[in-house]
Design a protein around this motif. Structure first.
Motif, PDB file in Angstrom:
ATOM      1  N   LEU A   1      15.815  61.777 -11.390  1.00 30.63           N
ATOM      2  CA  LEU A   1      14.420  61.635 -10.954  1.00 30.63           C
ATOM      3  C   LEU A   1      13.471  61.792 -12.140  1.00 30.63           C
ATOM      4  O   LEU A   1      12.571  60.975 -12.343  1.00 30.63           O
ATOM      5  CB  LEU A   1      14.110  62.689  -9.893  1.00 30.63           C
ATOM      6  CG  LEU A   1      12.638  62.780  -9.448  1.00 30.63           C
ATOM      7  CD1 LEU A   1      12.268  61.587  -8.584  1.00 30.63           C
ATOM      8  CD2 LEU A   1      12.362  64.079  -8.701  1.00 30.63           C
TER       9      LEU A   1
ATOM     10  N   LYS B   1      13.852  58.989 -14.708  1.00 30.20           N
ATOM     11  CA  LYS B   1      13.381  57.690 -14.201  1.00 30.20           C
ATOM     12  C   LYS B   1      11.871  57.701 -13.981  1.00 30.20           C
ATOM     13  O   LYS B   1      11.175  56.814 -14.448  1.00 30.20           O
ATOM     14  CB  LYS B   1      14.106  57.381 -12.874  1.00 30.20           C
ATOM     15  CG  LYS B   1      13.696  56.081 -12.218  1.00 30.20           C
ATOM     16  CD  LYS B   1      14.171  54.903 -13.020  1.00 30.20           C
ATOM     17  CE  LYS B   1      13.535  53.633 -12.497  1.00 30.20           C
ATOM     18  NZ  LYS B   1      13.522  52.566 -13.491  1.00 30.20           N
ATOM     19  N   TYR B   2      11.394  58.728 -13.276  1.00 31.38           N
ATOM     20  CA  TYR B   2       9.985  58.696 -12.858  1.00 31.38           C
ATOM     21  C   TYR B   2       9.033  59.107 -13.974  1.00 31.38           C
ATOM     22  O   TYR B   2       8.006  58.477 -14.184  1.00 31.38           O
ATOM     23  CB  TYR B   2       9.776  59.580 -11.625  1.00 31.38           C
ATOM     24  CG  TYR B   2       8.425  59.365 -11.016  1.00 31.38           C
ATOM     25  CD1 TYR B   2       7.376  60.249 -11.259  1.00 31.38           C
ATOM     26  CD2 TYR B   2       8.173  58.239 -10.226  1.00 31.38           C
ATOM     27  CE1 TYR B   2       6.123  60.020 -10.732  1.00 31.38           C
ATOM     28  CE2 TYR B   2       6.920  58.010  -9.687  1.00 31.38           C
ATOM     29  CZ  TYR B   2       5.899  58.912  -9.947  1.00 31.38           C
ATOM     30  OH  TYR B   2       4.648  58.675  -9.418  1.00 31.38           O
ATOM     31  N   TYR B   3       9.386  60.188 -14.691  1.00 31.14           N
ATOM     32  CA  TYR B   3       8.448  60.697 -15.697  1.00 31.14           C
ATOM     33  C   TYR B   3       8.654  60.080 -17.078  1.00 31.14           C
ATOM     34  O   TYR B   3       7.713  59.952 -17.848  1.00 31.14           O
ATOM     35  CB  TYR B   3       8.550  62.215 -15.795  1.00 31.14           C
ATOM     36  CG  TYR B   3       8.054  62.923 -14.566  1.00 31.14           C
ATOM     37  CD1 TYR B   3       8.942  63.484 -13.661  1.00 31.14           C
ATOM     38  CD2 TYR B   3       6.689  62.999 -14.286  1.00 31.14           C
ATOM     39  CE1 TYR B   3       8.489  64.131 -12.523  1.00 31.14           C
ATOM     40  CE2 TYR B   3       6.230  63.633 -13.140  1.00 31.14           C
ATOM     41  CZ  TYR B   3       7.136  64.190 -12.270  1.00 31.14           C
ATOM     42  OH  TYR B   3       6.681  64.813 -11.128  1.00 31.14           O
TER      43      TYR B   3
ATOM     44  N   LYS C   1      10.277  57.078 -17.580  1.00 31.68           N
ATOM     45  CA  LYS C   1      10.331  55.610 -17.469  1.00 31.68           C
ATOM     46  C   LYS C   1      11.559  54.998 -18.150  1.00 31.68           C
ATOM     47  O   LYS C   1      11.495  53.914 -18.714  1.00 31.68           O
ATOM     48  CB  LYS C   1       9.060  54.942 -18.060  1.00 31.68           C
ATOM     49  CG  LYS C   1       7.763  55.570 -17.620  1.00 31.68           C
ATOM     50  CD  LYS C   1       7.492  55.364 -16.141  1.00 31.68           C
ATOM     51  CE  LYS C   1       6.169  55.998 -15.741  1.00 31.68           C
ATOM     52  NZ  LYS C   1       6.109  56.376 -14.331  1.00 31.68           N
TER      53      LYS C   1
ATOM     54  N   ILE D   1      14.662  61.237  -3.873  1.00 30.69           N
ATOM     55  CA  ILE D   1      13.387  60.930  -3.198  1.00 30.69           C
ATOM     56  C   ILE D   1      13.470  61.305  -1.724  1.00 30.69           C
ATOM     57  O   ILE D   1      12.522  61.887  -1.164  1.00 30.69           O
ATOM     58  CB  ILE D   1      13.033  59.441  -3.371  1.00 30.69           C
ATOM     59  CG1 ILE D   1      12.838  59.090  -4.846  1.00 30.69           C
ATOM     60  CG2 ILE D   1      11.799  59.067  -2.554  1.00 30.69           C
ATOM     61  CD1 ILE D   1      11.647  59.734  -5.505  1.00 30.69           C
TER      62      ILE D   1
ATOM     63  N   LEU E   1       8.195  51.350  -7.090  1.00 28.30           N
ATOM     64  CA  LEU E   1       8.139  51.416  -8.560  1.00 28.30           C
ATOM     65  C   LEU E   1       8.010  50.030  -9.198  1.00 28.30           C
ATOM     66  O   LEU E   1       8.123  49.896 -10.411  1.00 28.30           O
ATOM     67  CB  LEU E   1       9.402  52.111  -9.103  1.00 28.30           C
ATOM     68  CG  LEU E   1       9.592  53.568  -8.672  1.00 28.30           C
ATOM     69  CD1 LEU E   1      10.939  54.102  -9.138  1.00 28.30           C
ATOM     70  CD2 LEU E   1       8.476  54.445  -9.216  1.00 28.30           C
TER      71      LEU E   1
ATOM     72  N   PHE F   1       5.076  60.202  -4.310  1.00 26.68           N
ATOM     73  CA  PHE F   1       4.876  59.809  -5.703  1.00 26.68           C
ATOM     74  C   PHE F   1       3.534  60.305  -6.233  1.00 26.68           C
ATOM     75  O   PHE F   1       3.406  60.684  -7.396  1.00 26.68           O
ATOM     76  CB  PHE F   1       5.002  58.289  -5.872  1.00 26.68           C
ATOM     77  CG  PHE F   1       6.430  57.810  -5.821  1.00 26.68           C
ATOM     78  CD1 PHE F   1       6.777  56.716  -5.049  1.00 26.68           C
ATOM     79  CD2 PHE F   1       7.439  58.455  -6.528  1.00 26.68           C
ATOM     80  CE1 PHE F   1       8.098  56.277  -4.984  1.00 26.68           C
ATOM     81  CE2 PHE F   1       8.756  58.024  -6.459  1.00 26.68           C
ATOM     82  CZ  PHE F   1       9.091  56.933  -5.689  1.00 26.68           C
TER      83      PHE F   1
ATOM     84  N   ASP G   1       2.991  62.802  -9.384  1.00 25.96           N
ATOM     85  CA  ASP G   1       2.027  62.573 -10.469  1.00 25.96           C
ATOM     86  C   ASP G   1       1.184  63.808 -10.756  1.00 25.96           C
ATOM     87  O   ASP G   1       0.660  63.960 -11.870  1.00 25.96           O
ATOM     88  CB  ASP G   1       1.086  61.411 -10.110  1.00 25.96           C
ATOM     89  CG  ASP G   1       1.802  60.074 -10.178  1.00 25.96           C
ATOM     90  OD1 ASP G   1       1.341  59.120  -9.503  1.00 25.96           O
ATOM     91  OD2 ASP G   1       2.823  59.999 -10.880  1.00 25.96           O
TER      92      ASP G   1
END
Lengths: 180, 175
Positions: A138, A141-143, A145, A170, B16, B48, B52
């Motif tokens: 997570l 991937k998310y933070y 990229k 998720i 995404l 999401f 953030d």
């Protein structure tokens, strides 16, 4: 120096160029410290581990053998070190500092900042509750990229497994955080 | 239901923006008609946003200087460690050298003594050989040398001077 790719900088460093080392260090200090803080919830400890990784690289330049991209190699080292740290913490029953600090800040914050800090604490705590493998995917991937193939090389798992872990991460977070 | 399972697996990459045009179109069309999947998508989008809120974390400003200090400190400790080990080793080497030296001297003494004994035994084995080596001319009126006296002592009985044996009994009888 700033425009050179990582591998070129590493070969310059291995040939004795200390400026190349400094450039690589500054290039990765932000991303790696970020990653390890999110994994460990402790900025001081994350910075210590980051320093250890680069001190080892400074002392033994040939520890990186150019078999994979430097980015993949350094993230892999960071993931392994985080895993070791978490295991050691479990043995010693140590709690990370950042969550307690955030809670203290929460008490002093104004109303407008309150909800933001609360959200941050919530997400930090929720991420800690999901399995380590899902956390890692997570965050990468998310933070950070990173692409699925890159994450797959870092963790040494097939791309399908990585996608599956992301999906379950998720799903688990949604169940923990979102009230229906 | 089967469609929903497939679409729900695509919701994360959809959020995404990782799907291609065809996949995106399929997901959008499904979402227009499926409340469950729309609800799940809405929850994911909310999640999401929450992710953030965990903003970027900046490392300490003087991190590189801290690294340099750590490296210098490590070098200092290493030098100290090597020095301590060297002193310990030097002491050990001094003791070892002393013992070796004494052992060597002992060996030399033993060797010298053994050689001397062998040499002496070799010298007194055959007196005839000695007489052949040193030819004495008794006719010459020369000062007898040490070798001559040794040789004369060990040579044939005829050349020896007569010695009157002292009788033990006579000496007792006639003091």
């Amino acid at each position: 120096m700033k425009s050179l790719p990582d591998e070129k900088l590493l070969s310059l460093f291995q040939a004795g160029n200390v400026d190349a080392f400094e450039e690589i260090y500054h290039r990765y200090s932000g991303p790696l410290v970020n990653f390890m803080v999110r994994m460990l919830n402790d900025q001081q400890r994350a910075e210590d581990i980051f320093q250890d990784i680069f001190i080892k690289l400074l002392e033994q330049p040939n520890i990186y053998q150019n078999r994979a991209r430097f980015k993949i190699w350094v993230y892999r080292v960071a993931v392994n070190r985080c895993l070791n740290e978490i295991r050691n913490r479990k043995k010693r029953n140590v709690k990370p500092q950042q969550v307690t600090e955030a809670l203290q800040m929460n008490q002093k914050a104004s109303n407008s900042q309150f909800s933001q800090i609360e959200l941050k604490i919530e997400i930090q705590q929720a991420v800690k509750l999901i399995p380590f493998e899902q956390q890692t995917v997570l965050i990468l991937k998310y933070y950070h990229k990173l692409t699925y193939p890159e994450i797959s090389q870092i963790i040494k798992c097939p791309v399908g497994t990585i996608k599956s872990r992301m999906h379950y991460a998720i799903q688990n977070l949604r169940e923990l955080l979102i009230q229906e | 239901m089967k469609n929903c399972e497939i679409i729900q697996k695509l919701l994360i990459p959809f959020t995404l923006n990782e799907l291609n045009e065809a996949e995106t179109k399929v997901v959008k069309e499904h979402l227009e008609t499926c409340l469950d999947c729309s609800r799940i998508l809405s929850q994911q989008q909310q999640l999401f946003k929450q992710l953030d809120s965990w903003g970027d974390i900046e490392p300490s400003i003087d991190l590189y200087n801290q690294l340099k200090r750590k490296v210098e400190l490590k070098k200092k400790h290493l030098i100290q460690k090597i020095l301590v080990q060297f002193i310990a080793l030097k002491h050990y080497m001094t003791v070892r050298r002393t013992i070796l030296g004494i052992a060597l001297i002992g060996l030399i003494c033993l060797f010298t003594y053994t050689f001397d004994v062998i040499h002496r035994e070799a010298n007194f084995e055959s007196p005839d050989d000695l007489s052949k080596i040193a030819v004495i001319d008794t006719n010459k009126n020369t000062m007898p040398t040490l070798i001559d006296s040794i040789l004369s002592f060990s040579s044939a009985p005829a050349k020896q001077t007569k010695v009157t044996p002292i009788s033990v009994t006579s000496s007792i009888e006639n003091p």
